[in-house]
Design an enzyme around this catalytic site. Structure first.
Site, PDB file in Angstrom:
ATOM      1  N   TYR A   1       8.050 -18.021   0.029  1.00 47.06           N
ATOM      2  CA  TYR A   1       8.166 -17.321   1.321  1.00 47.06           C
ATOM      3  C   TYR A   1       9.636 -17.202   1.707  1.00 47.06           C
ATOM      4  CZ  TYR A   1       3.647 -16.312   3.387  1.00 47.06           C
ATOM      5  OH  TYR A   1       2.456 -15.730   3.695  1.00 47.06           O
TER       6      TYR A   1
ATOM      7  N   GLU B   1      10.895 -15.080   4.690  1.00 49.02           N
ATOM      8  CA  GLU B   1      11.070 -14.209   5.862  1.00 49.02           C
ATOM      9  C   GLU B   1      12.517 -14.206   6.325  1.00 49.02           C
ATOM     10  OE1 GLU B   1       8.476 -16.279   5.596  1.00 49.02           O
ATOM     11  OE2 GLU B   1       6.746 -15.560   6.759  1.00 49.02           O
TER      12      GLU B   1
ATOM     13  N   ASP C   1      13.031  11.650   2.486  1.00 52.64           N
ATOM     14  CA  ASP C   1      12.086  10.824   1.726  1.00 52.64           C
ATOM     15  C   ASP C   1      12.181  11.298   0.283  1.00 52.64           C
ATOM     16  OD1 ASP C   1       9.968   9.766   0.377  1.00 52.64           O
ATOM     17  OD2 ASP C   1       8.473  10.182   1.915  1.00 52.64           O
TER      18      ASP C   1
ATOM     19  N   THR D   1      10.169   5.242  -2.826  1.00 53.42           N
ATOM     20  CA  THR D   1       9.448   4.224  -3.583  1.00 53.42           C
ATOM     21  C   THR D   1      10.366   3.836  -4.738  1.00 53.42           C
ATOM     22  OG1 THR D   1       8.455   5.972  -4.902  1.00 53.42           O
ATOM     23  CG2 THR D   1       7.122   5.083  -3.108  1.00 53.42           C
TER      24      THR D   1
ATOM     25  N   LYS E   1       8.426   5.397  -9.119  1.00 54.59           N
ATOM     26  CA  LYS E   1       8.140   6.725  -9.672  1.00 54.59           C
ATOM     27  C   LYS E   1       9.235   7.061 -10.686  1.00 54.59           C
ATOM     28  CE  LYS E   1       5.446   8.258  -5.691  1.00 54.59           C
ATOM     29  NZ  LYS E   1       5.742   7.617  -4.403  1.00 54.59           N
TER      30      LYS E   1
ATOM     31  N   ARG F   1       6.225  -1.369  -8.392  1.00 57.07           N
ATOM     32  CA  ARG F   1       5.622  -0.732  -7.229  1.00 57.07           C
ATOM     33  C   ARG F   1       6.267  -1.295  -5.966  1.00 57.07           C
ATOM     34  NH1 ARG F   1       1.620   2.585  -6.872  1.00 57.07           N
ATOM     35  NH2 ARG F   1       1.725   2.686  -9.129  1.00 57.07           N
TER      36      ARG F   1
HETATM   37  N1  DSN Z   1       0.699   8.715  -4.204  1.00 53.49           N
HETATM   38  C1  DSN Z   1       2.025   9.269  -4.290  1.00 53.49           C
HETATM   39  C2  DSN Z   1       2.070  10.494  -5.095  1.00 53.49           C
HETATM   40  O1  DSN Z   1       1.290  10.591  -6.010  1.00 53.49           O
HETATM   41  O2  DSN Z   1       2.883  11.357  -4.855  1.00 53.49           O
HETATM   42  C3  DSN Z   1       2.643   9.505  -2.982  1.00 53.49           C
HETATM   43  O3  DSN Z   1       1.949   8.911  -1.988  1.00 53.49           O
END
Ligand code: DSN
Length: 416
Positions: A52, A54, A199, A226, A229, A235
């Site tokens: 933990y 925080e 974003d 994120t 990707k 993730r």
């Molecule tokens: N689930 C992601 C995507 O496939 O673009 C975005 O939320």
């Protein structure tokens, strides 16, 4: 790798093994997916999950933070270097949390955000009415002027900004195949005193690798993303601030204690490992190849009678109108291709008349196959096989060819 799991919990072990086989034998074309390195997996599976932490490095609510502080600082510093940011919050558990954290840090309830319409490529967390944030903040939409070219209606965006006086002008997408005019959007935001927020969840790796423009170079204040990707990490999510410390402080407070509890330090360690991989010169080649492979697939689609929204792609993804072109719903196409060993997702197209659960389009892209070493020729072959399956409705005939392509390019453990 799974010695203990196999002995202790055969059911879960079998499911994981099945998924690994599925990933190895099929082709992954969901443009938001990728394969992480073994080093990233090892960091994720480390004992940091037991801890933990925080707070933030140097200011935690629990003891025993000697190593977690190091790990979080590595992730922060590498993220800043990758994107030219002044500040990085690497704690968001995912892209949705990153966006919500940014809203909580930058807005008061009732404030207005100007964001891209979902069916024009935006995202649920950009204020779709089904989300809880849409009950807290006032989201107003903008979209494309012309779906054949993908051009955003910047004049309408500017007029709406002047009328609605948003606190955030949000640019970014999860299903838009073209580049945005970042400078125009940042100027519109700043012209009405709003924060310019991008974003970049889908294209973060392409920005880091230099194959797409960096919104920070055009005046954007905040970027959310994120990490799993095109950035090819674990993730998770992240928020970057270009230079305004006031924004960074407000966002840090919003993430913790505002929104989340203890950060997932094993994921943060894995983010640090992935960021180091993305800083390596070879990542630039990867980012260029992702875009080149998508362009190669688009060439094949262009020669067919299957319409691509915006006429093609300038990034890693393609959106095709299978219902309009072939009379087949996105859901049917997704299922058929799945049977052939190609995974992609059904997707709404601009102003879709069909329902979200079975829309008119399919969305696919090249981040994962490029990690496997696919060339432009391989990508053209994948596009031809997709069209063959969609037109003949015969998944079985293509299955072996797809498996052979997958076997020719095993999923790598490292990318050096
Ligand atoms: N689930 C992601 C995507 O496939 O673009 C975005 O939320």
């Amino acid at each position: 790798m799974y010695e203990f799991l196999k002995k202790q919990d055969e059911e879960v072990f079998d499911a994981i093994e099945g998924e690994e086989k599925r990933q190895a034998e099929g082709l992954e074309l969901i443009p938001s997916e990728n394969y992480v390195s073994r080093a990233v997996k090892e960091a994720m599976a480390s004992s940091l999950t037991n801890k933990y932490s925080e707070g933030y490095p140097g200011k935690r609510y629990y003891g025993g933070q000697e190593f977690t502080d190091k790990v979080e600082r590595f992730a922060q510093e590498r993220a800043k270097q990758l994107f030219g940011a002044g500040f990085a919050n690497v704690q968001p558990l995912g892209g949705a949390n990153a966006n919500i954290g940014a809203y909580f840090g930058l807005l008061e309830p009732g404030d207005t955000v100007l964001g891209m319409e979902l069916s024009h490529g935006g995202h649920l967390t950009h204020g779709h009415p089904v989300t809880y944030i849409a009950k807290i903040f006032n989201f107003v939409r903008y979209g494309m002027k012309d779906v054949e070219t993908g051009e955003i209606d910047y004049d309408a965006l500017e007029a709406t900004a002047k009328k609605e006086r948003p606190k955030i002008v949000l640019a970014g997408f999860s299903a838009y195949p073209r580049e945005l005019d970042w400078k125009r959007i940042a100027d519109i935001a700043h012209g009405v005193g709003a924060v310019a927020m991008a974003d970049v969840a889908h294209i973060a790796g392409l920005i880091a690798g230099g194959s797409q423009k960096n919104p920070f170079d055009y005046g954007f204040d905040v970027m959310t993303t994120t990490t799993h990707k095109t950035l090819r990490g674990p993730r998770g999510g992240m928020i970057l601030v270009r230079e305004r410390e006031d924004l960074a402080k407000a966002i840090d407070k919003a993430i913790f204690p505002g929104l989340q509890g203890g950060p997932h330090m094993h994921q943060i360690a894995a983010k640090a490992v992935a960021f180091k991989e993305a800083l390596a010169p070879s990542f630039k080649d990867y980012a260029q190849q992702v875009v080149a492979n998508a362009a190669a697939m688009a060439e094949v689609f262009k020669e067919s009678d299957v319409r691509m929204i915006t006429g093609g792609t300038s990034n890693h993804l393609i959106l095709a109108d299978v219902f309009g072109s072939l009379g087949m719903s996105g859901g049917e196409a997704e299922k058929l291709l799945d049977e052939a060993g190609i995974t992609l997702n059904k997707n709404a197209i601009a102003d879709d008349t069909r329902k979200p659960m079975d829309p008119s389009g399919i969305r696919f892209g090249t981040p994962a196959i490029t990690t496997r070493g696919f060339s432009e020729d391989d990508s053209r072959e994948v596009a031809r096989l997709m069209l063959e399956v969609l037109k003949t409705k015969d998944a079985a005939a293509a299955r072996e060819k797809i498996r052979a392509l997958a076997e020719k390019h095993p999923i790598p453990n490292s990318f050096a």
